[in-house]
Design a protein around this motif. Structure first.
Motif, short mmCIF file in Angstrom:
data_model
loop_
_atom_site.label_atom_id
_atom_site.label_comp_id
_atom_site.label_asym_id
_atom_site.label_seq_id
_atom_site.Cartn_x
_atom_site.Cartn_y
_atom_site.Cartn_z
N ARG A 165 0.82 -1.21 0.00
CA ARG A 165 0.00 0.00 0.00
C ARG A 165 0.85 1.26 0.00
O ARG A 165 0.36 2.35 0.24
N PHE A 166 2.13 1.10 -0.30
CA PHE A 166 3.02 2.25 -0.21
C PHE A 166 2.87 3.17 -1.41
O PHE A 166 2.73 2.72 -2.56
N SER A 167 2.89 4.45 -1.12
CA SER A 167 2.94 5.49 -2.15
C SER A 167 3.46 6.75 -1.48
O SER A 167 3.26 6.95 -0.28
N PRO A 168 4.14 7.62 -2.21
CA PRO A 168 4.66 8.85 -1.60
C PRO A 168 3.55 9.70 -0.98
O PRO A 168 3.77 10.37 0.03
N GLU A 169 2.38 9.70 -1.61
CA GLU A 169 1.28 10.51 -1.08
C GLU A 169 0.82 9.98 0.28
O GLU A 169 0.57 10.75 1.21
N VAL A 170 0.71 8.67 0.40
CA VAL A 170 0.27 8.08 1.67
C VAL A 170 1.30 8.32 2.76
O VAL A 170 0.95 8.65 3.90
N LEU A 171 2.57 8.16 2.43
CA LEU A 171 3.61 8.40 3.43
C LEU A 171 3.66 9.87 3.84
O LEU A 171 3.85 10.19 5.02
N GLY A 172 3.49 10.78 2.87
CA GLY A 172 3.45 12.20 3.21
C GLY A 172 2.27 12.54 4.09
O GLY A 172 2.38 13.35 5.02
N LEU A 173 1.12 11.92 3.80
CA LEU A 173 -0.06 12.15 4.64
C LEU A 173 0.16 11.62 6.05
O LEU A 173 -0.26 12.26 7.04
N CYS A 174 0.83 10.50 6.17
CA CYS A 174 1.12 9.94 7.49
C CYS A 174 2.04 10.87 8.28
O CYS A 174 1.81 11.12 9.47
N ALA A 175 3.07 11.39 7.64
CA ALA A 175 4.01 12.29 8.33
C ALA A 175 3.34 13.60 8.73
O ALA A 175 3.52 14.09 9.85
N SER A 176 2.57 14.18 7.82
CA SER A 176 1.91 15.45 8.12
C SER A 176 0.86 15.28 9.22
O SER A 176 0.71 16.15 10.08
N THR A 177 0.15 14.16 9.22
CA THR A 177 -0.85 13.92 10.26
C THR A 177 -0.19 13.81 11.63
O THR A 177 -0.68 14.37 12.62
N ALA A 178 0.92 13.07 11.71
CA ALA A 178 1.63 12.94 12.98
C ALA A 178 2.14 14.28 13.48
O ALA A 178 2.09 14.58 14.68
N LEU A 179 2.61 15.12 12.57
CA LEU A 179 3.13 16.43 12.97
C LEU A 179 2.00 17.36 13.40
O LEU A 179 2.14 18.11 14.38
N VAL A 180 0.88 17.30 12.71
CA VAL A 180 -0.25 18.17 13.06
C VAL A 180 -0.81 17.81 14.43
O VAL A 180 -1.19 18.70 15.21
N TRP A 181 -0.83 16.53 14.76
CA TRP A 181 -1.34 16.12 16.07
C TRP A 181 -0.48 16.68 17.19
O TRP A 181 -0.99 17.10 18.23
N VAL A 182 0.83 16.70 16.99
CA VAL A 182 1.71 17.27 18.01
C VAL A 182 1.45 18.77 18.17
O VAL A 182 1.38 19.28 19.30
N ILE A 183 1.29 19.46 17.06
CA ILE A 183 1.02 20.90 17.13
C ILE A 183 -0.29 21.18 17.84
O ILE A 183 -0.39 22.07 18.69
N ILE A 184 -1.32 20.40 17.52
CA ILE A 184 -2.62 20.59 18.17
C ILE A 184 -2.52 20.32 19.67
O ILE A 184 -3.06 21.08 20.50
N GLU A 185 -1.81 19.28 20.02
CA GLU A 185 -1.68 18.94 21.44
C GLU A 185 -0.95 20.04 22.21
O GLU A 185 -1.37 20.42 23.32
N VAL A 186 0.11 20.57 21.63
CA VAL A 186 0.86 21.63 22.31
C VAL A 186 0.01 22.90 22.43
O VAL A 186 0.01 23.57 23.48
N LEU A 187 -0.71 23.25 21.37
CA LEU A 187 -1.55 24.45 21.42
C LEU A 187 -2.67 24.30 22.45
O LEU A 187 -2.98 25.26 23.19
N VAL A 188 -3.28 23.13 22.53
CA VAL A 188 -4.33 22.90 23.53
C VAL A 188 -3.76 23.00 24.93
O VAL A 188 -4.39 23.57 25.84
N MET A 189 -2.57 22.48 25.13
CA MET A 189 -1.94 22.54 26.46
C MET A 189 -1.62 23.98 26.83
O MET A 189 -1.88 24.41 27.97
N LEU A 190 -1.07 24.74 25.90
CA LEU A 190 -0.77 26.14 26.19
C LEU A 190 -2.04 26.94 26.48
O LEU A 190 -2.06 27.78 27.39
N LEU A 191 -3.08 26.69 25.70
CA LEU A 191 -4.34 27.39 25.92
C LEU A 191 -4.96 27.03 27.27
O LEU A 191 -5.50 27.90 27.97
N SER A 192 -4.86 25.78 27.65
CA SER A 192 -5.42 25.36 28.95
C SER A 192 -4.66 26.01 30.10
O SER A 192 -5.28 26.49 31.06
#
Length: 300
Positions: A165-192
């Motif tokens: 199931r490998f493709s550059p698009e899928v791998l890029g989506l996986c990397a961007s999703t993991a990075l976005v989750w970290v950003i969201i978590e940090v922003l929620v923590m700072l806001l709290s």
């Protein structure tokens, strides 16, 4: 007598002539029968080539002034860029989070996977400055989260490749999703922390580090899923989730100070420890959800 007169009239053979009469001399002819000019019309002299022009350019005071002005503008622009970067990110502070060694990395990985055996969770200070990670295993770092994130992306590519199931698009989506989750978590923590007016010595880099430690458990979970199937995946997911929650609670409890502005919130001092506990528990409970979300699609 005639021979004697001719010998006396002829100039000596060894004497040089002061002025040579060229008025009656014919131009020389080349091999093709054409006359050649006495002037050299060939290549220009050294003074007319580029070397002399460059020397004249550097000798020009206006050119030197322009070069000095351009150099000063470049230096001013560099200083402005460094100043703007320093407003949002301290380079020296960032170096602190990468001051690690092999001994620290091994100990930290053991604490992340087996936090129940660790006893002392207090961060050590020297003259109001926290010790570097290589000096204190309880200090947060960005080296392990960064390397774990890269390893997770590589492992995700391998898992997708095994499943065809490998493709550059899928791998890029996986990397961007993991990075976005970290950003969201940090922003929620700072806001709290801001909304609840909880005073803490946690910096943004600290929050990024604690949020990035989950990638260690994610790597362990995906590896177990690839080696032992779905049963191994869920066992590893449970282990890494509980270990990470225990680690987050014990670490943040030492970082988040039980200090609350009771005047602005209108609460008593009894609510201060509860707010600190709510923040730490909520941050810990959020980790297994992200781990499952980012790893479940890699193991089938």
């Amino acid at each position: 007598l005639d021979t004697l007169l001719l010998a006396r009239a002829a100039p000596p053979a060894g004497d040089s002539v002061l002025f040579e009469d060229t008025s009656s001399a014919a131009p020389a002819m080349n091999s093709q029968g054409y006359y050649t000019s006495g002037y050299n019309m060939g290549e220009p002299s050294n003074d007319m080539q580029g070397g002399g022009g460059m020397n004249n350019l550097f000798a020009d005071p206006m050119a030197n002034a322009a070069m000095m002005y351009g150099s000063s503008l470049a230096n001013q622009g560099k200083d402005m860029v460094n100043k703007e970067i320093s407003r949002f990110m301290s380079v020296n502070k960032l170096k602190y989070f990468f001051a690690v060694d092999t001994r620290y990395v091994l100990k930290k990985l053991m604490i992340l996977m087996f936090p129940y055996t660790h006893q002392d969770w207090e961060v050590r200070y020297h003259r109001d400055t926290p010790l570097t990670p290589r000096q204190d295993v309880n200090a947060s770092d960005l080296y392990i989260p960064t390397m774990a994130f890269i390893t997770y992306i590589l492992l995700a590519g391998m898992a997708l490749g095994i499943q065809k199931r490998f493709s550059p698009e899928v791998l890029g989506l996986c990397a961007s999703t993991a990075l976005v989750w970290v950003i969201i978590e940090v922003l929620v923590m700072l806001l709290s922390l801001y909304l609840l007016t909880v005073h803490t010595d946690l910096s943004t880099f600290d929050l990024i580090a604690y949020s990035g430690y989950k990638y260690v458990g994610m790597i362990f979970t995906v590896l177990c899923g690839l080696l032992f199937g779905s049963d191994g995946y869920f066992v590893a997911l449970a282990w890494s989730s509980f270990a990470l929650m225990f680690f987050i609670v014990r670490s943040l409890k030492m970082k988040i100070l039980p200090s609350l502005s009771s005047d602005s919130m209108g609460m008593g001092s009894n609510a201060k420890p509860q707010l600190r506990l709510y923040i730490t528990v909520a941050s810990a409970l959020f980790q297994p959800i992200i781990i499952y979300w980012l790893t479940s699609h890699l193991v089938r």
